[in-house]
Design an enzyme around this catalytic site. Structure first.
Site, PDB file in Angstrom:
ATOM      1  N   ARG A  70       0.856  -1.181   0.000  1.00 35.38           N
ATOM      2  CA  ARG A  70       0.000   0.000   0.000  1.00 35.38           C
ATOM      3  C   ARG A  70       0.897   1.238   0.000  1.00 35.38           C
ATOM      4  O   ARG A  70       2.016   1.205   0.519  1.00 35.38           O
ATOM      5  CB  ARG A  70      -0.883   0.022   1.252  1.00 35.38           C
ATOM      6  N   TYR A 199      -0.917  -3.887  -7.374  1.00 33.33           N
ATOM      7  CA  TYR A 199      -0.704  -4.660  -6.154  1.00 33.33           C
ATOM      8  C   TYR A 199      -1.985  -4.708  -5.322  1.00 33.33           C
ATOM      9  O   TYR A 199      -2.682  -3.682  -5.164  1.00 33.33           O
ATOM     10  CB  TYR A 199       0.436  -4.044  -5.317  1.00 33.33           C
ATOM     11  N   HIS A 228     -11.061  -1.609  11.667  1.00 27.51           N
ATOM     12  CA  HIS A 228      -9.932  -2.461  11.269  1.00 27.51           C
ATOM     13  C   HIS A 228      -9.753  -3.532  12.352  1.00 27.51           C
ATOM     14  O   HIS A 228      -8.806  -3.501  13.133  1.00 27.51           O
ATOM     15  CB  HIS A 228      -8.694  -1.574  11.152  1.00 27.51           C
ATOM     16  N   SER A 250      -1.366  -2.766  11.508  1.00 29.85           N
ATOM     17  CA  SER A 250      -0.914  -3.740  10.521  1.00 29.85           C
ATOM     18  C   SER A 250       0.362  -4.413  11.031  1.00 29.85           C
ATOM     19  O   SER A 250       1.202  -3.775  11.662  1.00 29.85           O
ATOM     20  CB  SER A 250      -0.611  -3.051   9.187  1.00 29.85           C
ATOM     21  N   CYS A 252       0.765  -6.742  13.346  1.00 30.36           N
ATOM     22  CA  CYS A 252       0.855  -7.072  14.779  1.00 30.36           C
ATOM     23  C   CYS A 252       0.180  -8.410  15.075  1.00 30.36           C
ATOM     24  O   CYS A 252      -0.132  -8.710  16.230  1.00 30.36           O
ATOM     25  CB  CYS A 252       0.225  -5.985  15.634  1.00 30.36           C
ATOM     26  N   ASP A 279      -9.610  -9.146   9.542  1.00 29.03           N
ATOM     27  CA  ASP A 279      -9.087  -7.809   9.223  1.00 29.03           C
ATOM     28  C   ASP A 279     -10.103  -6.680   9.410  1.00 29.03           C
ATOM     29  O   ASP A 279      -9.725  -5.602   9.843  1.00 29.03           O
ATOM     30  CB  ASP A 279      -8.556  -7.794   7.784  1.00 29.03           C
ATOM     31  N   ARG A 376       1.922 -12.102  -0.306  1.00 26.91           N
ATOM     32  CA  ARG A 376       0.582 -12.359   0.231  1.00 26.91           C
ATOM     33  C   ARG A 376      -0.034 -13.645  -0.294  1.00 26.91           C
ATOM     34  O   ARG A 376       0.311 -14.134  -1.370  1.00 26.91           O
ATOM     35  CB  ARG A 376      -0.349 -11.202  -0.195  1.00 26.91           C
TER      36      ARG A 376
HETATM   37  C1  OXD Z   1      -2.993  -4.079   6.342  1.00 28.08           C
HETATM   38  C2  OXD Z   1      -3.547  -5.256   5.634  1.00 28.08           C
HETATM   39  O1  OXD Z   1      -2.022  -3.478   5.865  1.00 28.08           O
HETATM   40  O2  OXD Z   1      -4.492  -5.851   6.155  1.00 28.08           O
HETATM   41  O3  OXD Z   1      -3.536  -3.716   7.400  1.00 28.08           O
HETATM   42  O4  OXD Z   1      -3.048  -5.599   4.549  1.00 28.08           O
HETATM   43 MN    MN Z   2      -5.325  -4.799   7.827  1.00 28.57          MN
END
Ligand code: OXD
Ligand code: MN
Length: 597
Positions: A70, A199, A228, A250, A252, A279, A376
């Site tokens: 991202r 991506y 989230h 993200s 963790c 998520d 991923r």
């Molecule tokens: C993030 C994901 O970056 O879920 O939080 O990919």
């Molecule tokens: Mn996420």
């Protein structure tokens, strides 16, 4: 065409006139259509078919090295007024952004096909679900959307012929030019424009762009919340299931916690953990006044490195069929996949993530990575051995607890409970994570990440906190209890003290018991904590004094966390000026008072 909805048709006409594709393909969600598109993508090299005996239905895709994550610095919230995006988002005037991107989209699909993807976020027909349509020139996106959402003509049926309540997503990979890469949300127009990336996180527009950025804005206007958060159910030996949602920044371990396998002593007693989501959670008060959660997604877009049979067997098993792997390594001996942390045997005959054939063992020994650290898997949720029987329940699951967490070396204890919802909102607002420092004992850099929503909140974060407070008012005494956990406390040598993974069950059990009113707590300056003896250590080689230490609150380091220049709570709150809800200021002052006593 799969719909008569005039709003959909008018918008698609407009986007077609702009992008000028050679061909338009509407995705009805049928197997035959997806199969044909898969074959086409394999024939062009866009996708690679993996070993169909070992990994049936699995595909491989590689993105350009400039396009692997991202891009927060190129992500914009284009509300009409800058103040409505707030100090934590990039903002640009919507007219200006539209003009700039319109020039870039003009004719961008000449010689290409535009795919029209209707999809539902949430189970079809759920009162919590919403419809989106993504237009894209990438088959990789189509195949990912098929896994991550409920995709196909049924979504148009749910939308109906007249509704205008659908999210308009336009994506073109264009030239995959990082200099002209934009991920843009127009929350007031239900619109997402993404260009020059191929991506996942930037192009699966259902995910962060819709289900968090646009949906958080919609939720504020419509009286619900887009968060989230993972959703899991803790089943007690008597069969009662307590549902909790948890927000972590993200990387963790949300996917790991969502799919936790309880330690043997808990399994023997009959405890189970069920995954509803890993998520994103959409939360809305139900008819009985409690807060209900659905997972709007239909799959997992998980980080591959570090996933193995020990860290997360449920995730690994989820990837063994009908999964798309992006930017991992290929084992050329048997055309399967490999990533760092899968096992200790990098394949000798490997293709690394950028596409070079290498001797994997030597390559890794030289300090290189075979798989990109953000490589991923896109895996169907139904593959997960512990997927909740409630996963497709259109009414969602009732939430008893919300858990916040971060990666803190010293400050935050293993677990604490907020005094009430307002205090819990404050606890979420001061969430933070530290980068792990290499030097022993050194503390990393603190990044504040309120409710783990820093890159995902589609409007002013201060208004978002106010929305949390308003939701608490509405829920009253039916509001979930709010907790904070920290699995990452370290000793003076920088080693993690708490074992984490499955043993986090021991903390979840205390949380579930607090929700049922069957566990004790002690009041501290920061909230309620378990007594050390209330964390069950059966079968674990940890002394009760270690737990006491994990639960200790160092008032000095908390005060330091409030007043530290730049990254302290005061400095963070100051960014919001007079938008900061008065309640948050009150909570911070009260915390300081309690700590100073
Ligand atoms: C993030 C994901 O970056 O879920 O939080 O990919
Ligand atoms: Mn996420």
């Amino acid at each position: 065409m799969l719909t008569n909805n005039k709003n959909v048709l008018a918008w698609i006409d407009e986007m077609v006139a702009l992008c000028k594709p050679d061909k338009i393909v509407w995705l009805d969600g049928s197997e035959e259509q997806l199969k044909a598109l898969t074959e086409e993508a394999i024939s062009t090299g866009e996708m690679i078919r993996l070993n169909q005996e070992k990994l049936p239905g699995c595909l491989y895709h590689r993105t350009l090295p400039n396009d692997v994550a991202r891009v927060e610095d190129r992500t914009f919230i284009c509300s009409k007024k800058e103040i409505d995006a707030g100090p934590t988002n990039n903002w640009c005037d919507p007219d200006e952004m539209r003009a700039k991107l319109t020039a870039m989209y003009d004719g961008v699909m000449k010689g290409r096909t535009m795919y029209v993807i209707p999809y539902s976020m949430g189970p079809f027909g759920s009162p919590l679900a919403k419809v989106g349509v993504e237009l894209t020139d990438s088959i990789y996106v189509v195949l990912n959307m098929d896994i991550m959402t409920r995709m196909g003509k049924k979504a148009f049926e749910d939308l109906g012929d007249t509704s205008d309540d659908f999210v308009r997503g336009l994506h073109s990979k264009a030239d995959v030019d990082p200099e002209n890469r934009y991920i843009v949300q127009f929350p007031e127009d239900n619109t997402i424009w993404s260009i020059n990336s191929a991506y996942g996180g930037n192009v699966i527009l259902s995910k962060k762009c819709f289900a968090l950025r646009i949906a958080s804005y919609q939720g504020r206007n419509e009286g619900w919340m887009a968060e989230h958060m993972l959703i899991l159910g803790i089943e007690a030996p008597n069969g009662e299931v307590t549902y909790v949602c948890a927000a972590f920044p993200s990387a963790c371990g949300k996917t790991n916690l969502a799919m936790l396998i309880p330690p043997e002593v808990y399994q023997k007693k009959g405890y189970k953990v069920w995954t509803v989501g890993d998520d994103i959670a959409w939360l809305k008060p139900g008819p009985d006044g409690r807060l209900y959660a659905i997972n709007p997604e239909n799959g997992f877009f998980g980080v591959a490195p570090g996933t193995n049979m020990k860290s997360n067997p449920n995730a690994l098993i989820s990837t063994q069929k009908n999964t798309i792997f992006t930017n991992v390594a290929i084992n050329n001996d048997d055309n399967t996949v490999w990533w760092e942390g899968l096992d200790k045997n990098p394949p000798e005959n490997a293709t690394e993530w950028k596409g070079a054939k290498v001797n994997g063992k030597e390559y890794v020994a030289d300090g290189n990575k075979l798989a990109h650290p953000n490589s991923r898997f896109t895996a169907p949720a139904i593959n997960c051995p512990c997927i909740s029987p409630e996963f497709n329940n259109p009414d969602g699951v009732p939430v008893s607890a919300i858990i916040f967490g971060g990666r803190r070396a010293k400050t935050a204890p293993l677990v604490y409970q907020s005094f009430d919802w307002k205090h819990g909102t404050f606890v979420g607002s001061i969430m933070a994570s530290e980068t792990t420092a290499a030097a022993a004992g050194a503390t990393g850099v603190v990044r504040r990440d309120p409710m783990a929503m820093l890159p995902f909140c589609g409007y002013n974060m201060a208004d978002y906190w106010q929305h949390w407070l308003d939701m608490g008012e509405k829920l009253g005494d039916k509001a979930p209890k709010i907790f904070h956990v920290n699995w990452f406390r370290t000793d003076d040598e920088g080693n993690f003290i708490w074992p984490g993974f499955g043993d986090n069950m021991r903390v979840l059990a205390w949380i579930a018991d607090r929700c049922k009113g069957t566990a004790d707590a002690v009041e501290t300056a920061i909230g309620y904590e378990p007594k050390a003896e209330d964390i069950n250590l059966e079968g674990l080689d940890i002394d009760i004094n270690v737990i006491k230490d994990l639960l200790s609150v160092d008032k000095e380091s908390w005060l330091e966390d409030i007043d530290r220049p730049e990254t302290g709570i005061e400095a963070f709150y100051a960014k919001f000026g007079d938008k900061l809800p008065a309640e948050m200021r009150k909570q911070l002052d009260a915390l300081r008072d309690r700590l100073s006593k």
